[in-house]
Design an enzyme around this catalytic site. Structure first.
Site, PDB file in Angstrom:
ATOM      1  N   TYR A   1      -2.960   0.306  10.032  1.00 53.45           N
ATOM      2  CA  TYR A   1      -2.983  -0.171   8.731  1.00 53.45           C
ATOM      3  C   TYR A   1      -1.560   0.032   7.940  1.00 53.45           C
ATOM      4  O   TYR A   1      -1.093  -0.892   7.461  1.00 53.45           O
ATOM      5  CB  TYR A   1      -4.101   0.540   7.925  1.00 53.45           C
ATOM      6  CG  TYR A   1      -4.006   0.232   6.553  1.00 53.45           C
ATOM      7  CD1 TYR A   1      -4.613  -1.185   6.062  1.00 53.45           C
ATOM      8  CD2 TYR A   1      -3.725   1.020   5.487  1.00 53.45           C
ATOM      9  CE1 TYR A   1      -4.756  -1.380   4.832  1.00 53.45           C
ATOM     10  CE2 TYR A   1      -3.699   0.755   4.067  1.00 53.45           C
ATOM     11  CZ  TYR A   1      -4.258  -0.365   3.642  1.00 53.45           C
ATOM     12  OH  TYR A   1      -4.148  -1.063   2.707  1.00 53.45           O
TER      13      TYR A   1
ATOM     14  N   SER B   1       0.781  -1.299   0.090  1.00 53.10           N
ATOM     15  CA  SER B   1      -0.079  -0.051  -0.034  1.00 53.10           C
ATOM     16  C   SER B   1       0.844   1.294   0.036  1.00 53.10           C
ATOM     17  O   SER B   1       1.940   1.294   0.589  1.00 53.10           O
ATOM     18  CB  SER B   1      -0.850  -0.056   1.242  1.00 53.10           C
ATOM     19  OG  SER B   1      -1.558   1.353   1.312  1.00 53.10           O
TER      20      SER B   1
END
Length: 293
Positions: free
Chosen positions: A156, A142
């Site tokens: 996250y 990501s």
């Protein structure tokens, strides 16, 4: 360019990148084993598999299950067509929340799926790839690993940074077995679940000092989808190109990284510039801590 028919095992195929990757791989003539934590969420894929059983299979797989359960599902997947050529660790969640308020329980919840689940599936598949001395491992990273300086995304970002690090190590360890490793680093893409998870909101753990930041962060997350420009279908077709060595990847060397989106490109360049500035500004300290000759 790969002319062989590949067998893909894709986790998290109920929506988002996973669902689109299933169709992208099938469109190239490959075979796909699509997995999802909930079979109800892939009911349409189950129906398609009944009609196209020669190229599509669907299995239930919760990547947070016990190791033996995951190994059993992977073994079942291998028995379908005798092999797994490509493993795509796509299953993941983004649980927003302030680090101190969510605490380690919130962080562990994020890591269980995004990191430990990914590793359990990987370790279950690797013996099959090693025995054949070939295969491709694809891990979904990501942009948040490059840009974690945003309230709410700490857990996250940390889980994805761990994915980035372990993938880079695996690329070295697995090369001797003919296994290619690809770290996919997407920016913002307009998928069904993008920025759609509710933030941590336990009233008993709210810290008044964070009230203003929490309110602003929650407001930002509520509107962030409006600015997303990434096309997930294009992204997954590019991924299939790279794995198969065709299309945009024709004639190119294996990249190791697949960076998808202008936003993540800018984030990476920004982080590199920031680190270079720190290195230049603090070079006397960096180099001044060696033992005296």
């Amino acid at each position: 360019m790969s002319t062989a028919q590949l067998v893909w095992l894709i986790t998290g195929a109920s929506q988002g990148f996973g669902r689109r990757l299933v169709h992208a791989a099938l469109s190239r003539g490959d075979k796909v084993i699509a997995t999802s934590r909930s079979i109800e969420k892939v009911h349409d894929l189950v129906q398609q598999a009944a009609a196209r059983s020669e190229v599509l299979a669907v299995l239930t797989l919760d990547v947070t299950s016990e190791r033996r359960v995951i190994e059993d599902v992977v073994d079942e997947a291998v028995r379908i067509w005798g092999r797994i050529d490509v493993l795509v660790n796509n299953a993941g969640y983004g649980y927003p929340g302030l680090v101190e308020e969510g605490g380690t329980d919130w962080i562990r919840l994020q890591f269980e799926t995004n990191f430990f689940g990914l590793m359990e599936v990987t370790n279950a598949v690797l013996p099959h790839m090693r025995s054949k001395r070939k295969g491709t491992l694809v891990n979904m990273g990501s942009r948040s690993a490059w840009k974690p300086e945003i309230p709410f995304i700490g857990p996250y970002s940390a889980s994805k940074a761990a994915v980035h690090a372990i993938t880079e190590t695996l690329s070295v360890e697995l090369a001797q077995f003919g296994i290619h490793v690809l770290l996919v680093e997407p920016g913002g893409f307009l998928t069904e679940g993008a920025y759609g998870y509710p933030p941590f909101q336990d009233p008993a753990k709210m810290i008044p000092d964070y009230d203003e930041m929490r309110t602003q962060a929650a407001s930002g997350f509520a509107t962030i989808r409006q600015g997303i420009r990434g096309d997930p279908d294009k992204a997954m077709n590019a991924l299939v190109d790279v794995v198969r060595g065709e299309g945009v990847a024709q004639g190119r060397e294996w990249p190791g990284y697949l960076i998808l989106g202008e936003d993540v490109e800018a984030d990476i360049k920004r982080k590199m510039k920031k680190m270079e500035s720190v290195l230049d500004t603090w070079s006397d300290v960096t180099r001044g801590v060696n033992l005296e000759p």
